[in-house]
Design an enzyme around this catalytic site. Structure first.
Site, short mmCIF file in Angstrom:
data_model
loop_
_atom_site.label_atom_id
_atom_site.label_comp_id
_atom_site.label_asym_id
_atom_site.label_seq_id
_atom_site.Cartn_x
_atom_site.Cartn_y
_atom_site.Cartn_z
N VAL A 203 -0.66 -9.94 0.45
CA VAL A 203 0.74 -10.16 0.08
C VAL A 203 1.65 -9.30 0.95
O VAL A 203 2.68 -9.77 1.46
CB VAL A 203 0.96 -9.83 -1.42
CG1 VAL A 203 2.43 -9.77 -1.76
CG2 VAL A 203 0.25 -10.84 -2.29
N ASP A 204 1.29 -8.03 1.13
CA ASP A 204 2.10 -7.10 1.92
C ASP A 204 2.31 -7.64 3.33
O ASP A 204 3.44 -7.69 3.83
CB ASP A 204 1.38 -5.75 1.94
CG ASP A 204 2.26 -4.58 2.37
OD1 ASP A 204 3.49 -4.72 2.40
OD2 ASP A 204 1.69 -3.52 2.66
N ASN B 123 0.86 -1.17 0.00
CA ASN B 123 0.00 0.00 0.00
C ASN B 123 0.91 1.23 0.00
O ASN B 123 2.11 1.12 0.18
CB ASN B 123 -0.99 -0.02 1.17
CG ASN B 123 -0.30 0.02 2.52
OD1 ASN B 123 0.52 0.90 2.80
ND2 ASN B 123 -0.62 -0.94 3.37
#
Length: 182
Positions: A33-34, A24
């Site tokens: 995923v982050d 983000n």
């Protein structure tokens, strides 16, 4: 000659030079995923992201742009962070999504990366349909690799059969072949 491929696997376990994080704009971790990459990498990744926010990216990372950090405890050398367009917020321009690939590959090349693993940027919480995201991301990767001689490998690492099917079909179409079971 560069190779494009799609696999169903865990992005955090990829033994490549660089993995791409669907980040983000804050660069400070999140979900999907982050969150998985930050959790697997440990605190070193978050500290590098905080350093970027204090220095080169005080306002965060723009949609479609990319920046690299070290990889902390991941089995790769670098993490290339990119921010996909959020369809839920009206960011529907495929050029922004394609830019995630081209900017990430440019950053990876600048580092000397010969192998790069991507997630399905935009196809999770940011609302891009799997088939559309696959078409845009694969086309951007293929076009970029046609212009540059690196990296040698671009791998799309996908978390579901639905995403794998979408990327396998997009890869086949972009190569001018029929997708399996078509």
């Amino acid at each position: 000659m560069s190779r494009l491929e799609a696999v169903r696997d865990d992005l955090t376990a990829q033994r490549v030079d660089a993995v791409v994080n669907a980040a983000n704009s804050t660069l400070l971790g999140g979900g999907g995923v982050d969150g998985a990459l930050h959790a697997a990498a440990g605190p070193a990744l978050l500290e590098e992201c905080r350093r970027l926010r204090r220095t080169t990216h005080p306002q965060g990372l723009a949609v479609g742009d990319a920046v690299a950090t070290g990889a902390g405890g991941l089995p790769c050398r670098w993490v290339v962070h990119t921010v996909g367009p959020n369809r839920h917020r009206g960011q529907t321009d495929p050029a922004l999504l394609a830019s995630c690939v081209t900017r990430s590959l440019a950053v990876a090349r600048g580092l000397g990366a010969r192998s790069v693993a991507f997630p399905a940027v935009g196809a999770g919480a940011y609302g891009w349909p799997a088939d559309e995201a696959a078409e845009v991301l694969v086309a951007a990767a293929r076009a970029d690799l046609a212009e540059h001689d690196a990296p040698d490998l671009v791998r799309f690492v996908l978390v579901s059969d639905r995403l794998l099917d979408a990327f396998t079909a997009a890869l086949a179409r972009s190569a001018g072949t029929s997708p399996p079971d078509a």
